[in-house]
Design a protein around this motif. Structure first.
Motif, PDB file in Angstrom:
ATOM      1  N   ALA A 109      -0.023  -1.138   0.284  1.00 52.88           N
ATOM      2  CA  ALA A 109       0.178   0.244  -0.046  1.00 52.88           C
ATOM      3  C   ALA A 109       0.556   1.158  -0.276  1.00 52.88           C
ATOM      4  O   ALA A 109       0.389   2.253  -0.748  1.00 52.88           O
ATOM      5  CB  ALA A 109      -1.318  -0.265   1.123  1.00 52.88           C
ATOM      6  N   VAL A 110       2.180   1.163   1.002  1.00 54.83           N
ATOM      7  CA  VAL A 110       2.732   2.276   0.905  1.00 54.83           C
ATOM      8  C   VAL A 110       3.922   3.140  -0.852  1.00 54.83           C
ATOM      9  O   VAL A 110       2.900   4.160  -0.921  1.00 54.83           O
ATOM     10  CB  VAL A 110       3.824   2.119   2.277  1.00 54.83           C
ATOM     11  N   PRO A 111       4.177   1.434  -0.876  1.00 52.64           N
ATOM     12  CA  PRO A 111       4.977   2.103  -2.249  1.00 52.64           C
ATOM     13  C   PRO A 111       3.874   2.036  -3.455  1.00 52.64           C
ATOM     14  O   PRO A 111       3.965   3.224  -4.678  1.00 52.64           O
ATOM     15  CB  PRO A 111       5.327   0.839  -2.783  1.00 52.64           C
ATOM     16  N   LEU A 112       2.304   2.061  -3.501  1.00 48.66           N
ATOM     17  CA  LEU A 112       1.699   2.352  -3.768  1.00 48.66           C
ATOM     18  C   LEU A 112       1.170   3.648  -4.146  1.00 48.66           C
ATOM     19  O   LEU A 112       0.614   4.098  -5.350  1.00 48.66           O
ATOM     20  CB  LEU A 112       0.262   1.250  -4.130  1.00 48.66           C
ATOM     21  N   ALA A 113       0.742   3.662  -3.449  1.00 48.79           N
ATOM     22  CA  ALA A 113       0.517   5.970  -2.285  1.00 48.79           C
ATOM     23  C   ALA A 113       2.338   6.190  -3.249  1.00 48.79           C
ATOM     24  O   ALA A 113       1.878   7.366  -3.473  1.00 48.79           O
ATOM     25  CB  ALA A 113       0.488   5.544  -1.671  1.00 48.79           C
ATOM     26  N   GLN A 114       2.890   5.709  -3.040  1.00 44.10           N
ATOM     27  CA  GLN A 114       3.479   6.378  -3.395  1.00 44.10           C
ATOM     28  C   GLN A 114       4.226   6.491  -5.065  1.00 44.10           C
ATOM     29  O   GLN A 114       4.840   7.803  -5.187  1.00 44.10           O
ATOM     30  CB  GLN A 114       5.653   5.800  -2.894  1.00 44.10           C
ATOM     31  N   ALA A 115       3.726   5.661  -5.267  1.00 42.41           N
ATOM     32  CA  ALA A 115       3.386   6.351  -7.418  1.00 42.41           C
ATOM     33  C   ALA A 115       2.168   6.415  -7.831  1.00 42.41           C
ATOM     34  O   ALA A 115       1.923   7.176  -8.834  1.00 42.41           O
ATOM     35  CB  ALA A 115       3.712   4.473  -7.904  1.00 42.41           C
ATOM     36  N   GLY A 116       2.102   6.619  -6.575  1.00 38.46           N
ATOM     37  CA  GLY A 116       0.932   8.172  -7.024  1.00 38.46           C
ATOM     38  C   GLY A 116      -0.762   7.280  -6.835  1.00 38.46           C
ATOM     39  O   GLY A 116      -1.613   8.723  -7.170  1.00 38.46           O
ATOM     40  N   ALA A 117      -1.363   6.575  -6.361  1.00 42.84           N
ATOM     41  CA  ALA A 117      -2.346   6.020  -6.788  1.00 42.84           C
ATOM     42  C   ALA A 117      -2.773   6.895  -5.237  1.00 42.84           C
ATOM     43  O   ALA A 117      -2.543   6.799  -3.869  1.00 42.84           O
ATOM     44  CB  ALA A 117      -2.257   4.413  -6.913  1.00 42.84           C
ATOM     45  N   GLU A 118      -4.789   7.361  -5.131  1.00 39.92           N
ATOM     46  CA  GLU A 118      -4.906   6.720  -4.180  1.00 39.92           C
ATOM     47  C   GLU A 118      -5.521   5.550  -3.900  1.00 39.92           C
ATOM     48  O   GLU A 118      -5.959   4.659  -4.258  1.00 39.92           O
ATOM     49  CB  GLU A 118      -7.169   7.712  -4.682  1.00 39.92           C
ATOM     50  N   ASN A 162      -4.190  -3.948  14.710  1.00 42.62           N
ATOM     51  CA  ASN A 162      -2.505  -3.425  14.982  1.00 42.62           C
ATOM     52  C   ASN A 162      -2.218  -2.850  13.995  1.00 42.62           C
ATOM     53  O   ASN A 162      -1.730  -2.491  14.110  1.00 42.62           O
ATOM     54  CB  ASN A 162      -2.084  -4.098  16.204  1.00 42.62           C
ATOM     55  N   LEU A 163      -2.657  -3.436  13.369  1.00 46.94           N
ATOM     56  CA  LEU A 163      -1.660  -3.465  11.772  1.00 46.94           C
ATOM     57  C   LEU A 163      -2.639  -2.156  11.212  1.00 46.94           C
ATOM     58  O   LEU A 163      -1.945  -1.468  10.174  1.00 46.94           O
ATOM     59  CB  LEU A 163      -2.262  -4.822  10.965  1.00 46.94           C
ATOM     60  N   VAL A 164      -3.413  -1.635  10.999  1.00 47.63           N
ATOM     61  CA  VAL A 164      -3.918  -0.837  10.356  1.00 47.63           C
ATOM     62  C   VAL A 164      -3.388   0.178  11.479  1.00 47.63           C
ATOM     63  O   VAL A 164      -3.561   1.571  10.327  1.00 47.63           O
ATOM     64  CB  VAL A 164      -6.036  -0.896  10.734  1.00 47.63           C
ATOM     65  N   ALA A 165      -3.276   0.241  12.705  1.00 46.95           N
ATOM     66  CA  ALA A 165      -2.961   1.379  12.983  1.00 46.95           C
ATOM     67  C   ALA A 165      -1.404   1.565  12.731  1.00 46.95           C
ATOM     68  O   ALA A 165      -1.050   2.648  12.651  1.00 46.95           O
ATOM     69  CB  ALA A 165      -2.942   1.435  14.990  1.00 46.95           C
ATOM     70  N   ALA A 166      -0.424   0.447  11.998  1.00 46.80           N
ATOM     71  CA  ALA A 166       0.750   0.805  11.838  1.00 46.80           C
ATOM     72  C   ALA A 166       1.225   1.366  10.893  1.00 46.80           C
ATOM     73  O   ALA A 166       1.652   2.146   9.984  1.00 46.80           O
ATOM     74  CB  ALA A 166       1.483  -0.799  12.518  1.00 46.80           C
ATOM     75  N   GLY A 167      -0.362   0.758   9.669  1.00 52.52           N
ATOM     76  CA  GLY A 167      -0.150   1.378   8.717  1.00 52.52           C
ATOM     77  C   GLY A 167      -0.434   3.023   8.224  1.00 52.52           C
ATOM     78  O   GLY A 167       0.019   3.797   8.021  1.00 52.52           O
ATOM     79  N   ASN A 168      -1.477   3.214   8.552  1.00 52.45           N
ATOM     80  CA  ASN A 168      -2.508   4.762   9.272  1.00 52.45           C
ATOM     81  C   ASN A 168      -0.485   5.998   9.607  1.00 52.45           C
ATOM     82  O   ASN A 168      -0.429   7.144   9.586  1.00 52.45           O
ATOM     83  CB  ASN A 168      -3.511   4.748   9.814  1.00 52.45           C
ATOM     84  N   THR A 224       1.062   8.666   8.013  1.00 51.12           N
ATOM     85  CA  THR A 224       1.292   9.593   8.067  1.00 51.12           C
ATOM     86  C   THR A 224       2.638  10.474   8.508  1.00 51.12           C
ATOM     87  O   THR A 224       3.483  11.094   8.367  1.00 51.12           O
ATOM     88  CB  THR A 224       0.574  10.375   9.701  1.00 51.12           C
ATOM     89  N   GLU A 225       4.142   9.359   8.650  1.00 43.64           N
ATOM     90  CA  GLU A 225       5.359   9.634   8.709  1.00 43.64           C
ATOM     91  C   GLU A 225       5.674   9.862   7.506  1.00 43.64           C
ATOM     92  O   GLU A 225       6.965  10.170   7.218  1.00 43.64           O
ATOM     93  CB  GLU A 225       6.043   8.446   9.593  1.00 43.64           C
ATOM     94  N   ALA A 226       5.114   9.390   6.584  1.00 42.25           N
ATOM     95  CA  ALA A 226       5.653   9.813   4.660  1.00 42.25           C
ATOM     96  C   ALA A 226       4.914  10.741   4.543  1.00 42.25           C
ATOM     97  O   ALA A 226       5.296  10.536   3.127  1.00 42.25           O
ATOM     98  CB  ALA A 226       5.425   8.332   4.423  1.00 42.25           C
ATOM     99  N   SER A 227       3.875  11.151   4.591  1.00 42.61           N
ATOM    100  CA  SER A 227       2.990  12.539   4.891  1.00 42.61           C
ATOM    101  C   SER A 227       2.270  12.031   3.244  1.00 42.61           C
ATOM    102  O   SER A 227       1.795  12.602   2.234  1.00 42.61           O
ATOM    103  CB  SER A 227       4.007  13.795   4.340  1.00 42.61           C
ATOM    104  N   LEU A 228       2.288  10.721   2.878  1.00 40.05           N
ATOM    105  CA  LEU A 228       0.538  10.153   2.392  1.00 40.05           C
ATOM    106  C   LEU A 228      -0.582  10.078   2.366  1.00 40.05           C
ATOM    107  O   LEU A 228      -0.625   8.971   3.182  1.00 40.05           O
ATOM    108  CB  LEU A 228       0.943   9.062   2.078  1.00 40.05           C
ATOM    109  N   PHE A 229      -1.362  11.312   2.099  1.00 37.30           N
ATOM    110  CA  PHE A 229      -2.014  11.992   2.589  1.00 37.30           C
ATOM    111  C   PHE A 229      -3.489  11.157   1.564  1.00 37.30           C
ATOM    112  O   PHE A 229      -4.322  10.792   1.807  1.00 37.30           O
ATOM    113  CB  PHE A 229      -2.045  13.279   2.563  1.00 37.30           C
ATOM    114  N   ARG A 230      -2.819  10.822   0.908  1.00 31.27           N
ATOM    115  CA  ARG A 230      -3.760   9.813  -0.381  1.00 31.27           C
ATOM    116  C   ARG A 230      -4.132   8.033  -0.141  1.00 31.27           C
ATOM    117  O   ARG A 230      -4.524   7.655  -0.714  1.00 31.27           O
ATOM    118  CB  ARG A 230      -3.800  10.138  -2.002  1.00 31.27           C
TER     119      ARG A 230
END
Ligand SMILES: C[S@@+](CC[C@H](N)C(=O)[O-])C[C@H]1O[C@@H](n2cnc3c(N)ncnc32)[C@H](O)[C@@H]1O
Length: 272
Positions: free
Chosen positions: A51-60, A69-75, A79-85
């Motif tokens: 999901a993180v590299p998908l968002a970094q590639a520009g996808a929503e 616990n994994l949902v919290a870790a993902g969010n 946030t840390e990577a400023s991936l707002f989409r």
């Protein structure tokens, strides 16, 4: 009644295993040709290995996972990577209620939805939420595959764990072509739209050794934790540990400088 599927994945801390999987997650995403504006659902997303590299590639991207616990870790990672989409939320791949029909250009699930207990419902939900003209991509471990570290890990772990309840459908059925065709044709997909190839994932940590991967799996990965708990009761912990370390050593391609263990999987693409 407690949801055993959820308990299994909240039992440990899969983020500790996902650390070994980041490079292959990025490679899978790179192979997908993501363009911005694409709406992507990552099902059984864990803490965002794809999901993180998908968002970094520009996808929503919406990541859905059964483990809180994994949902919290993902969010937190988003946030840390400023991936707002990129958003993560709790949900069950067997029942994506609340997600509208035909919402996503791409639905991806890398070793995620295969672990949900109702494969026909999972296939049907993936088809329902994906747009016509869109794609579904799955990565599924192949049962007993001698070239797959994870298949062997799960096989050895299962041999030390009590048998599952009657009626349980093994996640490994998702690694067999005939089953995949059965699940998706039942969901209304014609056979010609389903393609499958063998691909390879890699568990990598150049500053670690195979023993530390096994230690992490025993401490943090639900299925292996269960195997160690059962082995403990039967006085078989050493036997289990020895078998797993032997497996990791035998499959490590990078013995001189750390760990690089390949794991073959079935890559499924559905062109809707
Ligand atoms: C092996 S991990 C893979 C995680 C992630 N896709 C990755 O590549 O790092 C399996 C994931 O599937 C999730 N999962 C298992 N059953 C699920 C279900 N019924 N619905 C949604 N997610 C599920 C687990 O919580 C876990 O995060």
């Amino acid at each position: 009644m407690k949801n055993q599927n959820r308990l299994l994945w909240e039992k440990g801390d899969f983020t500790e295993i996902a650390k070994w999987m980041r490079r292959s997650g990025e490679e899978i995403v790179a192979s997908l040709g993501i363009q911005s504006r694409l709406r992507v659902l990552d099902l059984g997303c864990g803490d965002g290995t794809t999901a993180v590299p998908l968002a970094q590639a520009g996808a929503e991207v919406l990541g859905i996972d059964i483990a809180e616990n994994l949902v919290a870790a993902g969010n937190k990672r988003a946030t840390e990577a400023s991936l707002f989409r990129l958003k993560f939320q709790e949900g069950d791949a067997c029942d994506l209620r609340g997600i509208e029909d035909r919402s996503f250009d791409l639905t991806i699930s890398i070793f995620g939805a295969m672990f949900a207990p109702k494969p026909f419902a999972v296939a049907s939900e993936m088809v329902r939420v994906t747009k016509p003209g869109g794609r579904i991509v799955m990565g599924n471990w192949i049962p007993n595959d001698p070239t797959s570290f994870v298949s062997q890990l799960l096989r050895i772990s299962a041999a030390f764990t009590p048998p599952p309840p009657e009626g349980f459908i093994s996640p490994m059925t998702w690694g067999m072509e005939a089953n995949v065709v059965e699940y998706f044709t039942k969901a209304g997909v014609s056979k010609e739209r389903i393609s499958m190839i063998k691909d390879t994932y890699e568990f990598v940590a150049l500053d670690k050794n195979p023993g530390s991967l096994i230690e992490s799996l025993g401490r943090f990965y639900g299925p292996t934790m269960n195997a160690f708990e059962a082995a403990e009761k039967n006085g078989k912990v050493e036997e289990l540990r020895d078998q797993l370390i032997e497996l990791a050593n035998a499959q490590n391609r990078n013995a001189d400088v750390g760990v690089s263990i390949p794991a073959t999987f079935l890559r499924v693409t559905i062109d809707l």
